[in-house]
Design a protein around this motif. Structure first.
Motif, PDB file in Angstrom:
ATOM      1  N   TYR A  74       0.879  -1.433  -0.733  1.00 24.83           N
ATOM      2  CA  TYR A  74      -0.385   0.069  -0.138  1.00 24.83           C
ATOM      3  C   TYR A  74       0.722   1.305   0.449  1.00 24.83           C
ATOM      4  CZ  TYR A  74      -4.047   3.657   1.067  1.00 24.83           C
ATOM      5  OH  TYR A  74      -4.764   3.616   1.140  1.00 24.83           O
ATOM      6  N   LEU A  87      -3.166  -2.924  14.242  1.00 22.63           N
ATOM      7  CA  LEU A  87      -3.518  -1.799  13.457  1.00 22.63           C
ATOM      8  C   LEU A  87      -3.074  -1.107  13.864  1.00 22.63           C
ATOM      9  CD1 LEU A  87      -6.146  -4.302  12.047  1.00 22.63           C
ATOM     10  CD2 LEU A  87      -4.675  -3.695  10.676  1.00 22.63           C
ATOM     11  N   ARG A  88      -3.146   0.606  13.660  1.00 20.33           N
ATOM     12  CA  ARG A  88      -3.567   2.276  13.960  1.00 20.33           C
ATOM     13  C   ARG A  88      -4.966   1.870  14.150  1.00 20.33           C
ATOM     14  NH1 ARG A  88      -2.544   5.951   8.586  1.00 20.33           N
ATOM     15  NH2 ARG A  88      -3.999   5.235   7.466  1.00 20.33           N
ATOM     16  N   ALA A 103      -7.290   3.968  12.945  1.00 23.44           N
ATOM     17  CA  ALA A 103      -8.705   3.646  11.937  1.00 23.44           C
ATOM     18  C   ALA A 103      -8.829   2.366  11.453  1.00 23.44           C
ATOM     19  CB  ALA A 103      -7.741   4.258  10.609  1.00 23.44           C
ATOM     20  N   LYS A 104      -8.256   1.340  12.157  1.00 22.75           N
ATOM     21  CA  LYS A 104      -8.506  -0.414  11.727  1.00 22.75           C
ATOM     22  C   LYS A 104      -8.582  -0.316   9.960  1.00 22.75           C
ATOM     23  CE  LYS A 104      -8.508  -0.584  16.413  1.00 22.75           C
ATOM     24  NZ  LYS A 104      -7.553  -1.411  16.446  1.00 22.75           N
ATOM     25  N   ASP A 105      -7.416   0.344   9.509  1.00 19.35           N
ATOM     26  CA  ASP A 105      -7.257   0.374   8.086  1.00 19.35           C
ATOM     27  C   ASP A 105      -5.661  -0.217   8.105  1.00 19.35           C
ATOM     28  OD1 ASP A 105      -5.926   2.473   8.873  1.00 19.35           O
ATOM     29  OD2 ASP A 105      -6.774   3.483   7.324  1.00 19.35           O
ATOM     30  N   ALA A 106      -5.170  -0.390   8.765  1.00 15.54           N
ATOM     31  CA  ALA A 106      -3.575  -0.505   7.665  1.00 15.54           C
ATOM     32  C   ALA A 106      -3.185  -0.672   9.704  1.00 15.54           C
ATOM     33  CB  ALA A 106      -3.097   0.688   6.891  1.00 15.54           C
ATOM     34  N   GLN A 120       0.802   0.641  10.349  1.00 15.16           N
ATOM     35  CA  GLN A 120       1.378   2.673   9.798  1.00 15.16           C
ATOM     36  C   GLN A 120       3.020   2.406  11.246  1.00 15.16           C
ATOM     37  OE1 GLN A 120       0.113   5.875   9.800  1.00 15.16           O
ATOM     38  NE2 GLN A 120       1.183   7.302   9.665  1.00 15.16           N
ATOM     39  N   LYS A 126      -1.308  -1.860   4.094  1.00 17.68           N
ATOM     40  CA  LYS A 126      -2.793  -2.575   3.649  1.00 17.68           C
ATOM     41  C   LYS A 126      -2.175  -4.387   3.941  1.00 17.68           C
ATOM     42  CE  LYS A 126      -6.305   0.978   3.632  1.00 17.68           C
ATOM     43  NZ  LYS A 126      -7.626   1.913   3.422  1.00 17.68           N
ATOM     44  N   THR A 140      -2.090  -7.292   9.076  1.00 27.86           N
ATOM     45  CA  THR A 140      -2.709  -6.497  10.615  1.00 27.86           C
ATOM     46  C   THR A 140      -1.623  -6.545  12.147  1.00 27.86           C
ATOM     47  OG1 THR A 140      -3.060  -9.037  11.124  1.00 27.86           O
ATOM     48  CG2 THR A 140      -4.527  -7.815  10.350  1.00 27.86           C
ATOM     49  N   ILE A 147      -5.087   9.769   1.431  1.00 28.02           N
ATOM     50  CA  ILE A 147      -6.371   8.681   1.338  1.00 28.02           C
ATOM     51  C   ILE A 147      -7.652   9.090   1.063  1.00 28.02           C
ATOM     52  CG2 ILE A 147      -7.362   6.801   2.441  1.00 28.02           C
ATOM     53  CD1 ILE A 147      -4.620   6.570   4.637  1.00 28.02           C
TER      54      ILE A 147
END
Length: 467
Positions: A7, A163-164, A166-169, A171, A224, A227, A467
């Motif tokens: 990503y 996961l950060r 936002a639970k999307d990636a 970082q 992304k 986990t 994003i």
């Protein structure tokens, strides 16, 4: 080599400052990732594809042959500030499964401390800096690691990033602090010879006497498709073994983290950062101009003293009242300013640039905020001889409006439309009267000769990918 992009994006919400405590003035720039090459323009100049894999940010044409002139000539950048065509690069990151990931972006904080006792000098054109140790095997006080869901920056590896928020990636950030004391002689380091080192409590050692802004580079990887990331098992690229033109790759732990910086700021941008901002104890933020000019003339004239000249004004004064008979019946004091117009850069999109006046001061009365106006004036006046009776004509159709209160601070005034009109007419200078409060209030501003100065700035910004 397995190279897969998990990503690559600019994370809009999270890139935290590094571990280093900082209480002094600073500036910052955000630069998206652009390309990866086996090049190093500092330590392996002129030797393409013979260095470790590096991820490049900023100047889009950086390669093994890059120099300050080439960065300025081919100045397209992924940085949000068009004044910064610097080249930034760091080794590539590999995960445990062999996947080599692209970084998302890097955010660099330019910082300073103890500028009252030890002021900064601007980056010289062509200055190259190194930070970190690609032979490192243990924590380095100048290198930090961050899991965006974790406990903040640390010098040690071993944390498992989840996961950060936002639970999307996942970082993960690496912070690299560069030396801030230059030897004043060598623009580039060489094998076995450093051209810069670190200050001690804001003071530079005798062999490296020139203090420059501290470059704190923070590289962000936004991943992304996974986990978690075990930082003890992530790796960074090392110099390859070359068999002719074939590369045999090598990788090391995160303790081999390092980075390179090749200054590509415009000379006026670099000078503003130090002389007009940090050395004055001011946070520049992102507001470093591509170019600027200090007012070459500024003076106030008043109907109350119609034959008085004030060529060395200690303060620029404004007072006006359009009530009770109007401005022709009441006392009127206006400040007259003249600037040389900074040229627009050639070969770049002019819509990304804007002209602004930076002026320092405020309203005298504490009765709320009011407006003053920038009225166009001819350039045919001399501060040594101009008076109210011998003033240039003034059009009361304003070029710009400044809404302000009684707080004394820097004010930015958008004069872009007026300056571009002057340029289109072939003019190289532009003048304004500042006045027209219309309520009878008083205003005071610092002149060009003050430490706060009085500037016409050309700024250039573009959005980095989000994003």
């Amino acid at each position: 080599m397995k190279r897969t992009t998990l990503y690559t994006a600019l994370a809009s919400a999270l890139l935290l400052p590094s571990l280093y405590a900082h209480a002094g003035p600073q500036a910052h720039v955000v630069c998206a990732y652009n390309h990866t090459l086996g090049d190093d323009a500092i330590m392996m100049s002129g030797k393409p594809n013979q260095a470790m894999w590096h991820d490049f940010f900023g100047n889009t044409r950086t390669d093994a042959y890059s120099t300050y002139p080439s960065l300025q000539k081919q100045s397209e950048t992924t940085c949000d500030n068009k004044a910064d065509s610097s080249a930034y690069w760091a080794p590539s990151l590999r995960l445990l499964d062999g996947t080599v990931v692209q970084p998302a972006y890097q955010k660099t904080y330019y910082q300073a401390s103890n500028v009252d006792q030890h002021p900064l000098s601007p980056f010289p054109a062509g200055l190259a800096l190194l930070a970190g140790d690609h032979h490192g095997t243990q924590p380095n006080s100048r290198i930090t690691f961050l899991c965006a869901n974790g406990k903040g920056y640390s010098n040690k590896v071993g944390e498992v990033c989840g996961l950060r928020k936002a639970k999307d990636a996942v970082q993960f950030n690496i912070g690299i602090q560069f030396p801030n004391c230059w030897d004043g002689i060598h623009l580039q380091p060489m094998h076995g010879m450093a051209n810069a080192t670190y200050d001690v409590k804001g003071q530079c050692p005798s062999g490296f006497p020139v203090k420059i802004p501290t470059v704190n580079m923070n590289v962000a990887y936004v991943l992304k498709g996974i986990t978690s990331l075990d930082t003890a098992k992530a790796q960074l690229s090392l110099d390859p073994t070359m068999n002719g033109d074939a590369r045999e790759e090598h990788w090391g732990s995160l303790y081999t983290a390092h980075a390179d910086f090749l200054n590509g700021w415009t000379e006026q941008g670099a000078r503003f950062m130090t002389d007009m901002c940090m050395n004055e104890g001011t946070d520049c933020g992102s507001n470093i101009p591509y170019g600027y000019s200090t007012a070459q003339a500024n003076v106030w004239v008043s109907s109350e003293t119609p034959t008085t000249t004030v060529p060395q004004a200690q303060m620029l004064l404004i007072q006006d009242n359009w009530k009770n008979g109007g401005r022709t019946r009441n006392a009127e004091t206006m400040s007259l300013v003249k600037f040389k117009i900074p040229a627009l850069p050639t070969g770049q999109d002019p819509s990304l640039f804007k002209y602004k006046v930076r002026i320092y001061g405020g309203k005298v009365e504490a009765n709320g905020a009011d407006q003053i106006f920038f009225y166009p004036a001819s350039n045919s006046w001399n501060p040594a001889t101009v008076t109210w009776k011998k003033r240039p004509s003034c059009s009361y159709n304003s070029d710009a409006v400044l809404y302000l209160n009684n707080k004394r601070e820097y004010r930015m005034v958008d004069v872009d439309k007026a300056v571009r009109k002057a340029l289109a007419a072939g003019k190289t200078e532009i003048s304004w009267y500042i006045g027209g409060d219309r309520q009878g209030n008083h205003y005071q501003f610092n002149p060009a000769s003050s430490k706060e100065s009085l500037l016409l700035m050309l700024t250039g910004f573009k959005k980095t990918p989000e994003i």
